[in-house]
Write a protein that holds these residues in place. Structure first.
Motif, mmCIF file in Angstrom:
data_model
loop_
_atom_site.group_PDB
_atom_site.id
_atom_site.type_symbol
_atom_site.label_atom_id
_atom_site.label_comp_id
_atom_site.label_asym_id
_atom_site.label_seq_id
_atom_site.Cartn_x
_atom_site.Cartn_y
_atom_site.Cartn_z
ATOM 1 N N LEU A 24 83.105 11.938 31.107
ATOM 2 C CA LEU A 24 81.722 11.478 31.197
ATOM 3 C C LEU A 24 80.784 12.628 31.550
ATOM 4 O O LEU A 24 79.703 12.781 30.966
ATOM 5 C CB LEU A 24 81.621 10.364 32.246
ATOM 6 C CG LEU A 24 80.302 9.600 32.313
ATOM 7 C CD1 LEU A 24 80.003 8.924 30.981
ATOM 8 C CD2 LEU A 24 80.358 8.556 33.432
ATOM 9 N N LEU A 25 81.201 13.461 32.474
ATOM 10 C CA LEU A 25 80.383 14.607 32.888
ATOM 11 C C LEU A 25 80.174 15.580 31.727
ATOM 12 O O LEU A 25 79.056 16.072 31.501
ATOM 13 C CB LEU A 25 81.055 15.318 34.061
ATOM 14 C CG LEU A 25 80.295 16.532 34.647
ATOM 15 C CD1 LEU A 25 78.946 16.087 35.216
ATOM 16 C CD2 LEU A 25 81.133 17.207 35.723
ATOM 17 N N LEU A 26 81.225 15.834 30.968
ATOM 18 C CA LEU A 26 81.133 16.751 29.840
ATOM 19 C C LEU A 26 80.170 16.228 28.781
ATOM 20 O O LEU A 26 79.362 16.976 28.226
ATOM 21 C CB LEU A 26 82.524 16.963 29.228
ATOM 22 C CG LEU A 26 82.616 17.994 28.097
ATOM 23 C CD1 LEU A 26 82.225 19.379 28.590
ATOM 24 C CD2 LEU A 26 84.032 18.024 27.521
ATOM 25 N N ILE A 27 80.226 14.921 28.507
ATOM 26 C CA ILE A 27 79.325 14.320 27.515
ATOM 27 C C ILE A 27 77.866 14.435 27.965
ATOM 28 O O ILE A 27 76.975 14.749 27.174
ATOM 29 C CB ILE A 27 79.704 12.842 27.273
ATOM 30 C CG1 ILE A 27 81.056 12.762 26.556
ATOM 31 C CG2 ILE A 27 78.638 12.123 26.437
ATOM 32 C CD1 ILE A 27 81.601 11.359 26.441
ATOM 33 N N LEU A 28 77.618 14.195 29.260
ATOM 34 C CA LEU A 28 76.256 14.282 29.781
ATOM 35 C C LEU A 28 75.713 15.709 29.698
ATOM 36 O O LEU A 28 74.548 15.931 29.352
ATOM 37 C CB LEU A 28 76.222 13.780 31.224
ATOM 38 C CG LEU A 28 76.436 12.267 31.399
ATOM 39 C CD1 LEU A 28 76.505 11.901 32.879
ATOM 40 C CD2 LEU A 28 75.332 11.481 30.711
ATOM 41 N N ILE A 33 72.117 19.623 26.684
ATOM 42 C CA ILE A 33 71.830 20.768 25.816
ATOM 43 C C ILE A 33 71.045 20.318 24.583
ATOM 44 O O ILE A 33 70.067 20.954 24.173
ATOM 45 C CB ILE A 33 73.142 21.460 25.407
ATOM 46 C CG1 ILE A 33 73.829 22.059 26.629
ATOM 47 C CG2 ILE A 33 72.878 22.542 24.352
ATOM 48 C CD1 ILE A 33 75.232 22.579 26.359
ATOM 49 N N LEU A 34 71.470 19.189 23.981
ATOM 50 C CA LEU A 34 70.778 18.682 22.797
ATOM 51 C C LEU A 34 69.340 18.281 23.119
ATOM 52 O O LEU A 34 68.424 18.523 22.326
ATOM 53 C CB LEU A 34 71.534 17.484 22.215
ATOM 54 C CG LEU A 34 72.938 17.752 21.674
ATOM 55 C CD1 LEU A 34 73.536 16.465 21.098
ATOM 56 C CD2 LEU A 34 72.920 18.836 20.614
ATOM 57 N N LEU A 35 69.123 17.669 24.285
ATOM 58 C CA LEU A 35 67.771 17.287 24.690
ATOM 59 C C LEU A 35 66.888 18.515 24.897
ATOM 60 O O LEU A 35 65.708 18.513 24.546
ATOM 61 C CB LEU A 35 67.835 16.459 25.974
ATOM 62 C CG LEU A 35 68.218 14.990 25.813
ATOM 63 C CD1 LEU A 35 68.491 14.355 27.173
ATOM 64 C CD2 LEU A 35 67.123 14.228 25.087
ATOM 65 N N PHE A 36 67.467 19.555 25.461
ATOM 66 C CA PHE A 36 66.708 20.798 25.669
ATOM 67 C C PHE A 36 66.278 21.389 24.324
ATOM 68 O O PHE A 36 65.129 21.817 24.159
ATOM 69 C CB PHE A 36 67.558 21.803 26.446
ATOM 70 C CG PHE A 36 66.926 23.169 26.556
ATOM 71 C CD1 PHE A 36 65.892 23.398 27.455
ATOM 72 C CD2 PHE A 36 67.354 24.216 25.745
ATOM 73 C CE1 PHE A 36 65.292 24.651 27.544
ATOM 74 C CE2 PHE A 36 66.766 25.463 25.826
ATOM 75 C CZ PHE A 36 65.732 25.688 26.736
ATOM 76 N N ILE A 37 67.203 21.403 23.358
ATOM 77 C CA ILE A 37 66.879 21.913 22.020
ATOM 78 C C ILE A 37 65.786 21.071 21.382
ATOM 79 O O ILE A 37 64.818 21.588 20.809
ATOM 80 C CB ILE A 37 68.138 21.931 21.130
ATOM 81 C CG1 ILE A 37 69.152 22.950 21.650
ATOM 82 C CG2 ILE A 37 67.771 22.244 19.677
ATOM 83 C CD1 ILE A 37 70.487 22.899 20.949
#
Length: 517
Positions: A24-28, A33-37
């Protein structure tokens, strides 16, 4: 002897397996990262030109690499390796991939020049100019239905994995898991659209490709095999047969797979707004074609490695006595869960992380792209947003956001419905559905391109496009009665397209003027 050295060995070690919290932590973190991009790309430009066409300035090499993740999806990542264990499957899928490659070349040489000459935002605008407004709306509707079903099935497969290995641990219902997944995808796609997708898909394809090679490395390590020894074991196993010429009545027959691969690709890629939207974001037809040729080469090579992963997973399962996972409700074998079962429960934490990153990247690269394409098609084909002046007006952008939300909810509903009725491998189900839904698109475009001197009675086109899949379903359902032992596979889409084409001929009439696009 381990050819890679003891320090690099990542074998069985239950103490360091992935826990639900770690997953779960890895997915978040990944989505962070995707949200930052997304924020970086869209903060200065979130208008319709950026959302629909990425301002027509995408770099062809980024598009080519990013398209790999979109085309493969979590289905390829899990179901294709899982199917290798069936005696009738093995490396059969590679025959289909070769057909795909031929289809990609046809798209690059025939369809892309057509779309660029007409300067299309939605590729279904061609049908409007060639056959009429009702035919155009019919084609766009077929895409919306087809892509919604296909994308829902692809996302379903990964949500099942997350549910089984993460959210069941926290007693979170399946429906909530689906909703969370779609909410995360929506959060980084709704503003920038295609402009964001081009960048995020490049990153996600990098994770996907890396995970395939690293998975092969780790499984070889666990089997104490060098690359060459692993190749020999695969070649001598019961999992590596590629070409099937034995019985043309079976679904795995070579020419059925080749022809099916060609026409499924033309329909699901060349006549699909999703992948074509990326191609149309390149500045010129030359760059778009370079993108397609490069993508084709990468696509073929990567699929060879996916099939190799499948063979090695089954060899590993035999050696370690690992049983094929079963459905928790029906108790039936689920070969598409073998990969995550081994990655999460029988390998070290590092291979588990690699698998999870690859799976997440493959699936969400497909779903985010599809969600953007569905929004684009509806906004352009039904709301006419490409014709709207002053597109930066707040109400136009707000409407696009509402459409984006609506398709997210629609995907949610389809996944929930599919979860209640699915009883077969998802990869088989996706291509079976595609044969029915994309067949009419194949017939419409074939008629438009080949019958330049004819047009149709526009109002009857929807009837033809409904009757054709229905007739195909009956032919497939009663093939044993009609054709003996013959079993339809991916070539069913050719039959569907041909029936549509013949139906359009029946309602055709001479064109007032012959227009070549």
């Amino acid at each position: 002897m381990n050819p890679f050295g003891k320090n690099l060995y990542f074998g069985l070690n239950k103490a360091t397996q992935m826990t639900p919290f770690n997953i779960l932590l890895l997915i978040l973190v990944y989505f962070g990262i995707l949200l930052f991009i997304s924020h970086s790309v869209s903060k200065k430009n979130n208008n319709n030109a950026a959302f629909f066409k990425a301002n027509k300035n995408s770099k062809w090499y980024l598009v080519a690499f990013g398209m790999v993740g979109t085309a493969l999806s979590g289905v390829t990542f899990i179901s294709v390796p899982g199917e290798v264990g069936s005696p009738d499957m093995q490396f059969k899928y590679f025959q289909f991939v070769l057909g795909n490659a031929i289809g990609f070349i046809f798209i690059a040489k025939v369809l892309l020049p057509l779309y660029y000459r007409m300067n299309l935002t939605s590729i279904y605008s061609y049908i409007e100019k060639r056959l009429g407004i009702v035919s155009y709306k019919t084609a766009a509707t077929i895409f919306l239905i087809s892509r919604t079903i296909g994308s829902s099935f692809r996302l379903y497969l990964v949500v099942i994995v997350l549910q089984r290995y993460v959210f069941d641990f926290y007693q979170i219902p399946f429906a909530v898991t689906v909703l969370i997944s779609l909410a995360l995808i929506f959060s980084y796609t709704y503003r920038g659209g295609l402009k964001t997708i081009i960048i995020t898909d490049t990153l996600q394809t990098f994770f996907l490709v890396s995970s395939v090679f690293l998975t092969l490395f780790f499984v070889c390590q666990s089997l104490h095999l060098s690359v060459f020894e692993a190749f020999e074991q695969m070649k001598n196993s019961n999992y590596s047969k590629v070409f099937f010429f034995d019985d043309f009545t079976k679904g795995n027959y070579f020419w059925k797979q080749i022809l099916g691969g060609i026409f499924v690709t033309i329909a699901m890629v060349g006549l699909d707004q999703d992948l074509m939207q990326k191609n149309l974001s390149c500045a010129t037809i030359g760059e778009a074609q370079k993108n397609m040729f490069t993508f084709t080469g990468i696509f073929v090579i990567i699929n060879i490695f996916f099939l190799s992963v499948g063979a090695l997973l089954y060899i590993f399962a035999e050696k370690e006595g690992i049983a094929i996972p079963t459905d928790l409700i029906t108790g039936k074998p689920r070969t598409d869960l073998l990969f995550p079962e081994i990655a999460f429960h029988h390998l070290n934490i590092i291979p588990s992380i690699v698998f999870l990153l690859g799976l997440t990247a493959a699936t969400f690269a497909t779903t985010d792209s599809a969600l953007t394409a569905l929004t684009t098609s509806f906004c352009v084909d039904f709301l006419g947003m490409d014709k709207t002046e002053n597109e930066n007006k707040t109400n136009v952008v707000r409407t696009r956001h509402l459409v984006h939300i609506s398709f997210s909810l629609l995907l949610f509903l389809v996944i929930i419905i599919f979860n209640t009725i699915n009883d077969s491998s998802v990869v088989s189900m996706i291509f079976k559905i595609a044969s029915y839904t994309y067949g009419p698109l194949l017939g419409l475009y074939a008629f438009g391109l080949l019958m330049q001197s004819k047009t149709v009675h526009d109002k009857f086109v929807p009837i033809i496009c409904v009757l054709s899949p229905a007739i195909c379903f009956l032919i497939s359902r009663y093939s044993s009665v009609l054709f003996g032992d013959y079993v339809f596979d991916n070539e069913l889409i050719i039959v569907n397209g041909l029936i549509t084409f013949l139906g359009l001929l029946l309602i055709s009439k001479p064109a007032k003027t012959t227009t070549r696009f």
